[in-house]
Design a protein around this motif. Structure first.
Motif, mmCIF file in Angstrom:
data_model
loop_
_atom_site.group_PDB
_atom_site.id
_atom_site.type_symbol
_atom_site.label_atom_id
_atom_site.label_comp_id
_atom_site.label_asym_id
_atom_site.label_seq_id
_atom_site.Cartn_x
_atom_site.Cartn_y
_atom_site.Cartn_z
ATOM 1 N N GLN A 90 0.841 -1.205 0.000
ATOM 2 C CA GLN A 90 0.000 0.000 0.000
ATOM 3 C C GLN A 90 0.865 1.239 0.000
ATOM 4 O OE1 GLN A 90 -0.357 2.274 2.587
ATOM 5 N NE2 GLN A 90 -2.310 3.256 2.186
ATOM 6 N N TYR A 91 0.419 2.292 -0.676
ATOM 7 C CA TYR A 91 1.059 3.597 -0.562
ATOM 8 C C TYR A 91 0.044 4.659 -0.921
ATOM 9 C CZ TYR A 91 1.343 3.463 -5.645
ATOM 10 O OH TYR A 91 1.018 3.387 -6.961
ATOM 11 N N GLU A 92 0.277 5.873 -0.468
ATOM 12 C CA GLU A 92 -0.648 6.953 -0.802
ATOM 13 C C GLU A 92 0.123 8.181 -1.229
ATOM 14 O OE1 GLU A 92 -3.801 7.626 1.931
ATOM 15 O OE2 GLU A 92 -4.441 9.470 0.943
ATOM 16 N N LEU A 93 -0.275 8.720 -2.386
ATOM 17 C CA LEU A 93 0.376 9.916 -2.914
ATOM 18 C C LEU A 93 -0.574 11.086 -2.783
ATOM 19 C CD1 LEU A 93 1.690 8.404 -6.245
ATOM 20 C CD2 LEU A 93 2.883 8.535 -4.071
ATOM 21 N N ASN A 109 1.197 1.570 4.828
ATOM 22 C CA ASN A 109 0.321 2.045 5.902
ATOM 23 C C ASN A 109 1.022 2.866 6.967
ATOM 24 O OD1 ASN A 109 -2.564 1.228 5.585
ATOM 25 N ND2 ASN A 109 -1.536 -0.699 5.126
ATOM 26 N N TYR A 111 2.266 6.388 7.756
ATOM 27 C CA TYR A 111 2.011 7.716 7.214
ATOM 28 C C TYR A 111 2.897 8.754 7.878
ATOM 29 C CZ TYR A 111 -1.954 6.404 4.349
ATOM 30 O OH TYR A 111 -2.730 5.875 3.366
#
Lengths: 162, 295
Positions: A90-93, A109, A111
């Motif tokens: 998982q990653y968030e941009l 996960n 952050y």
């Protein structure tokens, strides 16, 4: 009879091609660069919540020199995304609509701000911390892309502000 | 509204029950408890309002919940189980979908319980309950709570009148539209202020807030009301104890985890379901007794 033999042969050829393709995807052919995602500082930090600790590796090495095949005009962000997707991580941009720059808010996960006010992901390229973002850093053969989690904005992973 | 036994209890019991049920639904994020709350709330809503409640639930509350469930995975990308990647690069995770469904359930149950509250807890009950202890606050609150529905009603009236002046139906440009809208809004503003002042004056003229004044509806604290109050406090105590004991534990990020469903946890969940069903049970018992006596 002859027809069925041809059919079976064709099917076998197609099957072997698809099988070949699969092995190719696992071990990238040609020029590769390496992506490392490291959060040992977070794992060592007492402020990290127990539920986040559960999903992180014990030694903090989310990706250890994962090989990504280099494509024409590829940047470090694309290489990072490819490595994470390949390993189903998982990653968030966060893309700023104002400047158009991309910020890696979280990976695996973990952050930014998870380990205090000064914590977050830092980008390092070939052993240095470049003054530009991942999307503006082109990758070459054998480039070393490192995403490292810092709990105090740099010093604990060897980065100092100038 | 149909005749309903729970509504005939002392307003204090009604009020406290809604406070507890809505409060728990709002603050305890647990899918089992939320589901119990939503099911019993909807059941009671249907018993109160019949067909209208079914329509409201299917056309209003459920789509609202689904919308919020859909929205969550678009903006939250946490969670370990990746279903697919959006074109922006961020993942769609199973955990965010579950969090969205839970948020939708929370919204749906709170809205449903408020619909029941509005049907049961009428303005006269509100003034009865708060008129003596905190007269001005009670009056202000009761005026605020009925402000929106009255405002909407008056708004359509004012619009009709304005339309009959000739500002209405024919095609008009943006500037004209805004101008007409402002004139309607100004009329509404004047009306609502005037109305508020008038209500306050009228209430004062009737001696509202003076000692010894009686209310429009009279309620007595009977034994059944005391029992209901005791039951509500028991329910509240049960929820607090269960929360302290970790039976209500639920988290969605980074992995979904519900409190272990031990025997005592399941017992608590059943107790909570029965607690939420209290008005429905009253209503069913009343209906049964009515039928029994009639035959």
């Amino acid at each position: 009879m002859k027809r069925s033999i041809i059919l079976v042969t064709v099917l076998l050829i197609i099957f072997s091609f698809t099988a070949c393709k699969k092995t190719e995807a696992n071990v990238p052919a040609g020029d590769v660069c390496y992506v490392t995602v490291d959060c040992h500082t977070a794992v060592a930090n007492a402020a990290l919540s127990a539920e986040k600790r559960e999903v992180l590796p014990k030694d903090g090495l989310v990706l250890d020199h994962a090989a990504v095949s280099v494509k024409e005009g590829m940047n470090a962000l694309e290489a990072f995304e490819a490595a994470m997707k390949e390993n189903k991580l998982q990653y968030e941009l966060q893309v700023s609509s104002f400047t158009g720059t991309t910020y890696v808010e979280g990976a695996c996960n973990l952050y930014s701000l998870d380990c205090g006010d000064l914590s977050g992901w830092l980008f390092s390229f070939d052993g240095e911390f470049p003054p530009v973002g991942m999307a503006d850093t082109p990758v070459k053969k054998d480039s070393q892309i490192l995403l490292i989690y810092s709990c105090d904005m740099g010093p604990d992973v060897g980065y100092t502000w100038e | 509204m149909r005749r309903d036994l729970f509504s005939e209890f002392h307003p204090a019991g009604n009020f406290l029950f809604f406070i507890v049920v809505i409060g728990v639904s709002m603050f305890v994020m647990n899918p089992v408890l939320l589901f119990a709350s939503f099911v019993s709330g909807t059941w009671y809503h249907v018993r109160l309002k019949g067909q209208k409640a079914v329509r409201d639930t299917l056309l209003g509350i459920v789509p609202l919940a689904l919308f919020s469930a859909l929205l969550m995975p678009l903006f939250n990308h946490q969670g370990v189980t990746i279903l697919l990647y959006f074109p922006t690069g961020n993942p769609l995770t199973k955990e965010s979908v579950i969090a969205g469904v839970c948020a939708g359930l929370l919204l749906a149950s709170v809205v449903t319980w408020f619909a029941c509250y509005n049907a049961v807890f009428t303005t006269d009950k509100f003034v009865y309950l708060f008129g003596k202890a905190v007269p001005s606050l009670g009056l202000v609150l009761s005026m605020v709570l009925r402000y929106v529905p009255r405002f909407c009603k008056k708004l359509s009236e004012v619009k009709e009148v304005q339309a009959s002046f000739g500002t209405g139906e024919e095609k008009k440009g943006m500037g004209k539209k805004v101008k007409d809208g402002v004139s309607v809004f100004s009329a509404m503003l004047t009306w609502s202020m005037e109305n508020a002042v008038e209500t306050a004056d009228s209430m004062r003229a009737r001696g509202y807030g003076l000692p010894g004044r009686t209310a429009f509806s009279l309620y007595r604290m009977e034994t059944r009301d005391k029992l209901l109050l005791g039951w509500i406090f028991l329910g509240l105590l049960g929820v607090i104890l269960a929360h302290a004991g970790g039976y209500t534990y639920f988290r969605t990020y980074p992995t979904v985890k519900l409190a272990e469903q031990t025997v005592s946890a399941v017992l608590f969940e059943m107790f909570y379901f029965v607690f939420c069903l209290t008005p429905v049970i009253f209503s069913l018992a009343e209906e049964k007794r009515w039928r029994h006596n009639a035959s």
